[in-house]
Design a protein around this motif. Sequence first.
Motif, PDB file in Angstrom:
ATOM      1  N   ALA A   1       0.828  -1.202   0.000  1.00  0.00           N
ATOM      2  CA  ALA A   1       0.000   0.000   0.000  1.00  0.00           C
ATOM      3  C   ALA A   1       0.866   1.257   0.000  1.00  0.00           C
ATOM      4  CB  ALA A   1      -0.923  -0.007   1.212  1.00  0.00           C
ATOM      5  N   ALA A   2       1.934   1.246   0.807  1.00  0.00           N
ATOM      6  CA  ALA A   2       2.808   2.418   0.905  1.00  0.00           C
ATOM      7  C   ALA A   2       3.495   2.720  -0.419  1.00  0.00           C
ATOM      8  CB  ALA A   2       3.841   2.202   2.005  1.00  0.00           C
ATOM      9  N   GLU A   3       3.855   1.684  -1.160  1.00  0.00           N
ATOM     10  CA  GLU A   3       4.504   1.888  -2.457  1.00  0.00           C
ATOM     11  C   GLU A   3       3.617   2.654  -3.425  1.00  0.00           C
ATOM     12  OE1 GLU A   3       5.592  -1.955  -3.839  1.00  0.00           O
ATOM     13  OE2 GLU A   3       7.270  -2.184  -2.424  1.00  0.00           O
ATOM     14  N   MET A   4       2.298   2.557  -3.230  1.00  0.00           N
ATOM     15  CA  MET A   4       1.364   3.242  -4.114  1.00  0.00           C
ATOM     16  C   MET A   4       0.841   4.539  -3.506  1.00  0.00           C
ATOM     17  SD  MET A   4      -0.609   0.019  -5.877  1.00  0.00           S
ATOM     18  CE  MET A   4      -0.925   0.961  -7.364  1.00  0.00           C
ATOM     19  N   GLY A   5       1.465   4.969  -2.396  1.00  0.00           N
ATOM     20  CA  GLY A   5       1.151   6.279  -1.848  1.00  0.00           C
ATOM     21  C   GLY A   5       0.123   6.321  -0.748  1.00  0.00           C
ATOM     22  N   THR A   6      -0.329   5.158  -0.263  1.00  0.00           N
ATOM     23  CA  THR A   6      -1.288   5.129   0.845  1.00  0.00           C
ATOM     24  C   THR A   6      -0.541   5.135   2.175  1.00  0.00           C
ATOM     25  OG1 THR A   6      -2.968   3.925  -0.416  1.00  0.00           O
ATOM     26  CG2 THR A   6      -3.093   3.756   1.975  1.00  0.00           C
ATOM     27  N   VAL A   7      -0.997   5.948   3.115  1.00  0.00           N
ATOM     28  CA  VAL A   7      -0.414   5.937   4.457  1.00  0.00           C
ATOM     29  C   VAL A   7      -0.902   4.671   5.153  1.00  0.00           C
ATOM     30  CG1 VAL A   7      -0.313   7.090   6.689  1.00  0.00           C
ATOM     31  CG2 VAL A   7      -0.242   8.440   4.587  1.00  0.00           C
TER      32      VAL A   7
END
Length: 396
Positions: A366-372
Amino acid sequence: MNLDNGQSLTVGGQDLTRNGSSSGSSSRYPWEDAKKVMKPSTPTRKPQPPKPENAITIAVSSRVLFNMEKEQQIYEQQGMEEYIRYQVEHESEPFGPGPAFSFVKALEAVNARLRELYPESEELFDVVLMTNNHAYVGLRLINTINHHRELLGGSQDGPCLSLPPHPSLVSSPELFIERFCMTGGNSPIGYLKAYHTNLYLSADPGKVREALEEGIAAATMFTQEKMKEVSDTQLRVAFDGDAVLFSDESERIYKAHGLDKFFEHEKAHENKPLDHGPLKGFLEALGKLQKRFYGKGQRMDCPIRTYLVTARSAASSGTRALKTLRSWGLEIDEALFLAGAPKGPMLEKIRPHIFFDDQMFHVEGAAEMGTVACHVPYGIAQKVSRKAGKEPSAPK
């Protein structure tokens, strides 16, 4: 306002003495109408923080509210004394936003709407800055909060984070972080309990596990290279199911016996609610505030939206998850059963302010796609036991 030679009182071009008043009523004094004309259209008094026992308390560490990566490196490489010296020397330089910053702003967007609907209510979000920093660092933290307040157009009295207004609001909502706990390296757990904390966010996995062991909803946040732009007017919170909202009962079956046995177990127990997981109470708190908006006919315009994003399959194991939520009396706005597919692309579409998962694989994706994305170190999926030794303590 002026008083002319004919002794007529005028305010904004209105003669308030002719015929007794501007309304023509002889029973009213001129200054009564003058007060009406001069009354400010928006309140100037800043909102007071709610009592901890009435509020939904969100405790955030300084390293998740602000970006303190450089300072953390100084601490790790040069030690505490150099860390404190650096902070004092740079206390007029504000920190940049950290991974929890947008989440905290969204909390205040909700507070602004609640204050509009329920002016006297204390059922609000209350943010506490919970840090084991030395008190000397407190001045830089306060200066940083004031900087971001002014940057976003806030008022000048008291440390606060000022936010863009909801379209329905006349005045700009402000979040006053009035409560700081700087523990000087000691554990924050006792303070978390004293504040009736509903959620604790920290960059320290050890502190998070300690909070979870004490029954406090908690998650580890990470500084990310990129963060997607999120809504300023609607708080969006996404949860994994097993070992986050629910217990890890079903996940234990899967780990021990495989996928087929897991499906059989869920089918056989679909009418038996799962036990609660570590973040069930936080979802419950969000649902309580949602109902405040529903009670005013604002279900479709509610500034809180919740999501279940789970690797479960809808047909094979989704029934038990939904029936469990219903048995708790909790609603979830959207449920995504991904049947093992990656969560990152779905979360990219949702754009939540925060996502909770117990498995680092999903957190990293998720973080790799910009989600916190936050890690909830709970349950069978953890490689390190919750009873294992703690990491070296660092300023948080």
